[in-house]
Design a protein around this motif. Sequence first.
Motif, PDB file in Angstrom:
ATOM      1  N   LYS A 105       3.279  49.022  39.181  1.00  0.00           N
ATOM      2  CA  LYS A 105       3.309  49.645  37.862  1.00  0.00           C
ATOM      3  C   LYS A 105       2.842  51.318  37.743  1.00  0.00           C
ATOM      4  O   LYS A 105       3.660  51.906  36.923  1.00  0.00           O
ATOM      5  CB  LYS A 105       2.741  48.637  36.792  1.00  0.00           C
ATOM      6  CG  LYS A 105       3.135  47.444  36.493  1.00  0.00           C
ATOM      7  CD  LYS A 105       2.493  46.848  35.481  1.00  0.00           C
ATOM      8  CE  LYS A 105       2.851  45.092  35.376  1.00  0.00           C
ATOM      9  NZ  LYS A 105       1.802  44.310  34.471  1.00  0.00           N
ATOM     10  N   SER A 106       1.818  51.290  38.404  1.00  0.00           N
ATOM     11  CA  SER A 106       1.298  52.673  38.134  1.00  0.00           C
ATOM     12  C   SER A 106       2.137  53.650  39.046  1.00  0.00           C
ATOM     13  O   SER A 106       2.422  54.833  38.644  1.00  0.00           O
ATOM     14  CB  SER A 106      -0.041  52.802  38.947  1.00  0.00           C
ATOM     15  OG  SER A 106      -0.977  52.071  38.137  1.00  0.00           O
ATOM     16  N   PHE A 107       2.704  53.296  40.293  1.00  0.00           N
ATOM     17  CA  PHE A 107       3.519  54.006  41.221  1.00  0.00           C
ATOM     18  C   PHE A 107       4.971  54.076  40.288  1.00  0.00           C
ATOM     19  O   PHE A 107       5.763  55.402  40.259  1.00  0.00           O
ATOM     20  CB  PHE A 107       3.577  53.656  42.406  1.00  0.00           C
ATOM     21  CG  PHE A 107       2.593  53.834  43.197  1.00  0.00           C
ATOM     22  CD1 PHE A 107       2.322  55.388  43.689  1.00  0.00           C
ATOM     23  CD2 PHE A 107       1.818  52.986  43.822  1.00  0.00           C
ATOM     24  CE1 PHE A 107       1.183  55.611  44.382  1.00  0.00           C
ATOM     25  CE2 PHE A 107       0.746  53.359  44.535  1.00  0.00           C
ATOM     26  CZ  PHE A 107       0.293  54.560  44.620  1.00  0.00           C
ATOM     27  N   THR A 108       5.532  53.195  39.567  1.00  0.00           N
ATOM     28  CA  THR A 108       6.698  53.221  38.714  1.00  0.00           C
ATOM     29  C   THR A 108       6.534  54.289  37.593  1.00  0.00           C
ATOM     30  O   THR A 108       7.461  55.192  37.562  1.00  0.00           O
ATOM     31  CB  THR A 108       7.132  51.892  38.282  1.00  0.00           C
ATOM     32  OG1 THR A 108       7.109  50.969  39.043  1.00  0.00           O
ATOM     33  CG2 THR A 108       8.235  52.080  37.268  1.00  0.00           C
ATOM     34  N   LYS A 109       5.331  54.551  37.013  1.00  0.00           N
ATOM     35  CA  LYS A 109       5.019  55.622  36.035  1.00  0.00           C
ATOM     36  C   LYS A 109       5.050  56.986  36.808  1.00  0.00           C
ATOM     37  O   LYS A 109       5.587  58.034  36.151  1.00  0.00           O
ATOM     38  CB  LYS A 109       3.748  55.307  35.356  1.00  0.00           C
ATOM     39  CG  LYS A 109       3.814  54.249  34.365  1.00  0.00           C
ATOM     40  CD  LYS A 109       2.385  53.870  33.881  1.00  0.00           C
ATOM     41  CE  LYS A 109       2.321  52.518  33.004  1.00  0.00           C
ATOM     42  NZ  LYS A 109       1.034  52.321  32.510  1.00  0.00           N
ATOM     43  N   LEU A 110       4.375  57.101  38.021  1.00  0.00           N
ATOM     44  CA  LEU A 110       4.269  58.203  38.762  1.00  0.00           C
ATOM     45  C   LEU A 110       5.737  58.578  39.017  1.00  0.00           C
ATOM     46  O   LEU A 110       6.192  59.744  38.772  1.00  0.00           O
ATOM     47  CB  LEU A 110       3.559  57.953  39.966  1.00  0.00           C
ATOM     48  CG  LEU A 110       3.396  59.292  40.770  1.00  0.00           C
ATOM     49  CD1 LEU A 110       2.814  60.680  40.176  1.00  0.00           C
ATOM     50  CD2 LEU A 110       2.462  58.957  41.937  1.00  0.00           C
ATOM     51  N   ILE A 111       6.609  57.665  39.726  1.00  0.00           N
ATOM     52  CA  ILE A 111       7.873  58.005  39.823  1.00  0.00           C
ATOM     53  C   ILE A 111       8.765  58.534  38.726  1.00  0.00           C
ATOM     54  O   ILE A 111       9.738  59.517  38.881  1.00  0.00           O
ATOM     55  CB  ILE A 111       8.581  56.887  40.644  1.00  0.00           C
ATOM     56  CG1 ILE A 111       8.070  56.730  41.995  1.00  0.00           C
ATOM     57  CG2 ILE A 111      10.230  56.942  40.771  1.00  0.00           C
ATOM     58  CD1 ILE A 111       8.163  55.379  42.681  1.00  0.00           C
ATOM     59  N   ALA A 112       8.523  57.849  37.440  1.00  0.00           N
ATOM     60  CA  ALA A 112       9.295  58.602  36.223  1.00  0.00           C
ATOM     61  C   ALA A 112       8.910  60.085  35.976  1.00  0.00           C
ATOM     62  O   ALA A 112       9.873  60.451  35.242  1.00  0.00           O
ATOM     63  CB  ALA A 112       8.798  57.486  35.003  1.00  0.00           C
ATOM     64  N   LEU A 113       7.705  60.172  36.480  1.00  0.00           N
ATOM     65  CA  LEU A 113       7.203  61.585  36.077  1.00  0.00           C
ATOM     66  C   LEU A 113       7.873  62.724  37.292  1.00  0.00           C
ATOM     67  O   LEU A 113       7.860  63.925  37.112  1.00  0.00           O
ATOM     68  CB  LEU A 113       5.962  61.826  36.118  1.00  0.00           C
ATOM     69  CG  LEU A 113       5.223  61.023  34.754  1.00  0.00           C
ATOM     70  CD1 LEU A 113       3.647  61.085  35.072  1.00  0.00           C
ATOM     71  CD2 LEU A 113       5.602  61.851  33.606  1.00  0.00           C
ATOM     72  N   SER A 114       7.886  62.074  38.240  1.00  0.00           N
ATOM     73  CA  SER A 114       8.068  63.053  39.549  1.00  0.00           C
ATOM     74  C   SER A 114       9.085  62.107  40.632  1.00  0.00           C
ATOM     75  O   SER A 114       8.583  61.533  41.649  1.00  0.00           O
ATOM     76  CB  SER A 114       6.791  63.069  40.281  1.00  0.00           C
ATOM     77  OG  SER A 114       7.218  64.091  41.312  1.00  0.00           O
ATOM     78  N   ALA A 115      10.332  62.124  40.168  1.00  0.00           N
ATOM     79  CA  ALA A 115      11.457  61.360  40.959  1.00  0.00           C
ATOM     80  C   ALA A 115      11.704  61.797  42.146  1.00  0.00           C
ATOM     81  O   ALA A 115      12.273  61.064  43.188  1.00  0.00           O
ATOM     82  CB  ALA A 115      12.788  61.262  40.265  1.00  0.00           C
ATOM     83  N   ASP A 116      10.889  62.989  42.877  1.00  0.00           N
ATOM     84  CA  ASP A 116      11.233  63.376  44.132  1.00  0.00           C
ATOM     85  C   ASP A 116       9.976  63.052  44.892  1.00  0.00           C
ATOM     86  O   ASP A 116       9.749  64.084  45.773  1.00  0.00           O
ATOM     87  CB  ASP A 116      11.628  64.883  43.982  1.00  0.00           C
ATOM     88  CG  ASP A 116      10.659  65.836  43.510  1.00  0.00           C
ATOM     89  OD1 ASP A 116       9.807  65.231  42.725  1.00  0.00           O
ATOM     90  OD2 ASP A 116      10.801  66.989  43.830  1.00  0.00           O
ATOM     91  N   ASN A 117       9.120  62.279  44.511  1.00  0.00           N
ATOM     92  CA  ASN A 117       7.924  62.233  44.990  1.00  0.00           C
ATOM     93  C   ASN A 117       8.032  61.125  46.059  1.00  0.00           C
ATOM     94  O   ASN A 117       8.041  59.862  45.692  1.00  0.00           O
ATOM     95  CB  ASN A 117       6.626  61.579  44.096  1.00  0.00           C
ATOM     96  CG  ASN A 117       5.307  61.687  44.592  1.00  0.00           C
ATOM     97  OD1 ASN A 117       5.133  61.279  45.752  1.00  0.00           O
ATOM     98  ND2 ASN A 117       4.531  62.086  44.129  1.00  0.00           N
TER      99      ASN A 117
END
Length: 75
Positions: A11-23
């Motif tokens: 869940k946490s990494f999904t939120k991060l990916i939503a903010l930074s899709a190229d991470n």
Amino acid sequence: MESKKFSDAVKSFTKLIALSADNGKAFAQRGKGYMELKDYKNSELDFIKAVKLSPKNEKAAYNLGCVYFLMKDYK
């Protein structure tokens, strides 16, 4: 209890990916979480994306191979 930790990590990494899709690292870490939860299809997709975004990420490539092994996809 362990699965709760991995679920929370996903869940946490999904939120991060939503903010930074190229991470690429975020995709790799979420892929690892999915792998630990035995959600191999989503893990595969995340490791593929991680390798595309970060081609030098050897751990993501290795973990992708591990997922294929766990899915018995030996081709």
